[in-house]
Scaffold this motif. Structure first.
Motif, PDB file in Angstrom:
ATOM      1  N   VAL A 455       0.633  -1.079   0.007  1.00 51.67           N
ATOM      2  CA  VAL A 455       0.080  -0.037   0.034  1.00 51.67           C
ATOM      3  C   VAL A 455       0.567   1.241   0.047  1.00 51.67           C
ATOM      4  N   ILE A 456       1.889   1.106   0.832  1.00 58.51           N
ATOM      5  CA  ILE A 456       2.975   2.305   1.029  1.00 58.51           C
ATOM      6  C   ILE A 456       3.464   2.583  -0.498  1.00 58.51           C
ATOM      7  N   ILE A 547      -4.760  -6.089  -1.082  1.00 60.91           N
ATOM      8  CA  ILE A 547      -4.228  -4.653  -1.363  1.00 60.91           C
ATOM      9  C   ILE A 547      -5.631  -3.902  -2.053  1.00 60.91           C
ATOM     10  N   LEU A 548      -6.227  -4.452  -2.865  1.00 57.84           N
ATOM     11  CA  LEU A 548      -7.361  -3.752  -3.498  1.00 57.84           C
ATOM     12  C   LEU A 548      -8.530  -3.551  -2.497  1.00 57.84           C
ATOM     13  N   PHE A 551      -7.697  -0.425  -0.677  1.00 58.36           N
ATOM     14  CA  PHE A 551      -8.270   0.768  -1.368  1.00 58.36           C
ATOM     15  C   PHE A 551      -9.668   1.059  -1.368  1.00 58.36           C
ATOM     16  N   VAL A 552     -10.463  -0.144  -1.334  1.00 54.57           N
ATOM     17  CA  VAL A 552     -12.151   0.044  -1.395  1.00 54.57           C
ATOM     18  C   VAL A 552     -12.226   0.773  -0.045  1.00 54.57           C
ATOM     19  N   GLN A 553     -11.798   0.475   0.880  1.00 54.84           N
ATOM     20  CA  GLN A 553     -11.842   1.146   2.194  1.00 54.84           C
ATOM     21  C   GLN A 553     -11.742   2.659   2.181  1.00 54.84           C
ATOM     22  N   GLY A 554     -10.690   3.068   1.293  1.00 58.48           N
ATOM     23  CA  GLY A 554     -11.004   4.549   1.158  1.00 58.48           C
ATOM     24  C   GLY A 554     -11.522   5.205   0.143  1.00 58.48           C
ATOM     25  N   PHE A 555     -11.917   4.352  -0.987  1.00 58.69           N
ATOM     26  CA  PHE A 555     -12.348   4.847  -2.012  1.00 58.69           C
ATOM     27  C   PHE A 555     -13.785   4.180  -2.503  1.00 58.69           C
ATOM     28  N   PHE A 556     -14.436   3.857  -1.694  1.00 58.45           N
ATOM     29  CA  PHE A 556     -15.786   3.104  -1.849  1.00 58.45           C
ATOM     30  C   PHE A 556     -16.891   4.167  -2.624  1.00 58.45           C
ATOM     31  N   GLN A 557     -16.559   5.504  -2.517  1.00 59.56           N
ATOM     32  CA  GLN A 557     -17.184   6.475  -3.359  1.00 59.56           C
ATOM     33  C   GLN A 557     -17.098   6.459  -4.508  1.00 59.56           C
ATOM     34  N   VAL A 609      -7.011   2.839 -12.683  1.00 65.74           N
ATOM     35  CA  VAL A 609      -8.416   2.213 -12.317  1.00 65.74           C
ATOM     36  C   VAL A 609      -8.017   0.605 -12.166  1.00 65.74           C
ATOM     37  N   SER A 610      -9.003  -0.021 -11.241  1.00 63.63           N
ATOM     38  CA  SER A 610      -8.766  -1.295 -10.941  1.00 63.63           C
ATOM     39  C   SER A 610     -10.037  -2.154 -11.081  1.00 63.63           C
TER      40      SER A 610
END
Length: 633
Positions: A455-456, A547-548, A551-557, A609-610
């Protein structure tokens, strides 16, 4: 012989010092030195309007230092951009005759060149804002200079309110607001009727030439104008204003490709992207720059300006909850700032690639960032700095209520705030990271899923300029190389494996400078994680799913669903958008994707994008959506 060498070095230092002193004394601000010192002694707040090239940014801190103001605390000078803070600090250290990081230093995100000896400290406005987290009264500073105030960046506007409040408690604190435009009354009124001083700047006339017809392709027009100036006009450096790194690299490559077509008698052309340090040479230079060169950095030798009339700005739609990057026309004030970069050392010319009618139709000033940007980051910082009632904060320009509410909702969705709008323990940790709250959330969650190292690396890569480059003549090969990399994480892993080998970077179309910067940022983020008890080396190995999920936790919007026609619709705001052509997923059909940012050009594009699984969303942001927020807002 050794003594002769030492003698020559000493003589050269004496000549250099004499040249610096002469250059300083020739600046317009030098004549106002005594008036400025007296005004600062007499007043607690002062507004200084200094035209481009007046010397205010480099000289004023030295005036204050020489007058003894630094005996009671450091002199802070804020800049909107990190490149300005670091380069100006280097210049001032040279003028003072000290090593950078001693009496003169700078502090920008992920880079600190200061010590306990530092008395003059250049810093980004964001760094001073972050210092409020640990020192609510900024007690180690005796003078705070808010420079480039006319740019009205989001963080500068917030700093206005913070230092104004601090001054009510600290009677000894001096505040100086510096601007390059004549909107002084606004600043003076905000700081309770502060005195205003005016300093002249440009000393030579600048002729203005407008395009006869509207230019459909301003990048191509800039290329043509640059070659015409170089061939037809007397010697002098050329400054070309572009909107971003991609355009700069495009013109840089095109200029290099066509240099051999110049007449034999033409001078050599040295091409200098502003973000790359170039040695001085006896050649005519063409400097390719973004609007960082409008006011933040003064470049000597400029005689000619090529102004495309465009700039890249971030805009936030609070109703949709979506931030986008768009290329838009500049304001008249910005056009005048660009013009003013010529005419400092000799008569100059400004070639505007837009018509006179186009200039007349421009807005008078640029819209302040605080009225058009996502406020989540600064509101989190304000909360962490002890500002409880954000709705009552003393803004110079109050942002729309919808933007404030949306930002608070976003922080609530990330669990940085509770339902009462109070800072949570998790929110306090998020405020410690020098990154966007969504990325901070990802970092915190990486501890749970044991993938902090990966993540870092990804966040470090997202924090720098474009990692890939695509030469015009090798675009297919570059795209193929990118597909083989799959992710930013694999690029960094590959770079580490070959120990930053330049040949490997060239073969794989990797921007070595960008990845090197990302490695430095990675080191900084590791130390932040360690301080917050997050093991920075925890790794998921080759597993991508954890890892993905982070990122869902921070960018679910930032989710989008595939439509029948191959486009995508965002969860938030129901916007139709497309995967950016530079993405490795371009041309593929994924049922559900996560994106990092939207870019508005001819259409809405998603970048970074993922592809993700619907199952990963279970429970994510449930407290937010069950309170009636989210996609319907």
């Amino acid at each position: 012989m050794q003594n002769d060498h030492k003698k020559r070095k000493k003589e050269k230092r004496s000549v250099d010092k004499a040249e610096l002193v002469a250059a300083r004394n020739a600046l317009p601000i030098a004549k106002e030195r005594d008036n400025i010192i007296k005004a600062i002694r007499d007043a607690r707040a002062l507004v200084i309007v200094g035209e481009t090239g007046s010397g205010k940014t480099t000289q004023l801190p030295q005036f204050l230092y020489d007058a003894g103001f630094a005996k009671k605390g450091m002199i802070a000078i804020t800049q909107p951009r990190r490149v300005a803070a670091s380069s100006i600090a280097r210049r001032v250290a040279q003028e003072v005759g000290v090593q950078l990081g001693n009496e003169v230093g700078y502090s920008v995100r992920f880079d600190d060149k200061t010590s306990h000896n530092t008395k003059i400290k250049y810093m980004t406005d964001g760094m001073l804002l972050r210092e409020l987290l640990g020192d609510k009264l900024l007690s180690k500073y005796s003078v705070i200079i808010l420079d480039e105030a006319h740019e009205r960046t989001l963080r500068t506007d917030v700093l206005f309110g913070m230092v104004k409040g601090i001054q009510k408690v600290r009677q000894d604190l001096k505040i100086i607001v510096m601007s390059a435009t004549l909107d002084a009354e606004r600043f003076a009124s905000y700081f309770d009727g502060a005195q205003t001083l005016f300093i002249p700047g440009r000393q030579f006339p600048v002729r203005v030439f407008n395009a006869i017809d509207r230019q459909e392709d301003y990048v191509d027009a800039a290329l043509v104008a640059t070659f015409q100036l170089h061939v037809d006009e007397p010697p002098g450096d050329i400054l070309v204003f572009l909107t971003g790194q991609e355009e700069i690299e495009t013109i840089e490559k095109l200029l290099k490709e066509h240099i051999h077509e110049l007449p034999p008698e033409a001078m050599q052309l040295l091409i200098c992207p502003l973000f790359a340090a170039q040695p001085a040479a006896q050649q005519q230079k063409v400097i390719l720059a973004t609007n960082v060169a409008e006011t933040s950095i003064t470049i000597s030798g400029i005689r000619y300006i090529v102004d495309t009339g465009m700039a890249k700005v971030r805009a936030f739609n609070p109703k949709l909850g979506i931030e986008s990057l768009a290329v838009v026309p500049i304001s008249k004030a910005s056009a005048m700032q660009r013009l003013g970069r010529a005419g400092r050392e000799a008569p100059g010319c400004c070639y505007r690639l837009y018509t006179e009618e186009g200039f007349n139709s421009l807005a008078q000033v640029s819209e302040p960032e605080i009225l058009r940007c996502n406020l989540a980051n600064v509101l989190l910082t304000l909360k962490a700095a002890g500002v409880d009632n954000l709705m009552e904060f003393d803004f110079l320009d109050r942002p729309p209520r919808a933007s404030l509410v949306r930002a608070l909702e976003h922080l609530y969705a990330l669990r940085a705030l509770n339902s009462k709008g109070e800072l949570t323990p998790e929110g306090r940790k998020m405020a410690e990271f020098p990154v966007d709250p969504s990325l901070a959330k990802v970092l915190l969650h990486s501890k749970t899923l044991n993938c902090t190292a990966e993540v870092i690396s990804i966040i470090s890569m997202l924090s720098v300029e474009t990692v890939f480059f695509s030469p015009h003549d090798k675009r297919e090969a570059a795209n193929e190389a990118k597909r083989n990399h799959l992710t930013l994480l694999n690029v960094m892993r590959g770079y580490q494996a070959v120990k930053g080998d330049k040949d490997w970077c060239i073969q794989n179309f990797i921007n070595a400078r960008a990845v090197k910067n990302a490695m430095e940022i990675r080191t900084q983020l590791e130390s932040f994680c360690e301080n917050l008890g997050i093991p920075p080396n925890a790794s998921s190995g080759n597993e991508v799913e954890p890892i993905l999920q982070c990122f869902v936790q921070g960018f679910f919007q930032n989710l989008a669903v595939l439509q029948v026609d191959g486009s995508y619709q965002t969860f938030n705001g129901k916007q139709i958008c497309h995967i950016h052509p530079s993405s490795v997923l371009f041309g593929k059909r994924m049922s559900l994707i996560l994106f990092h940012e939207l870019v508005q050009t001819s259409r809405q594009y998603m970048r970074s994008v993922s592809s993700i699984s619907l199952a990963w969303l279970q429970g994510t942001g449930s407290h937010y959506f069950t309170h009636g927020q989210g996609s319907e807002q």
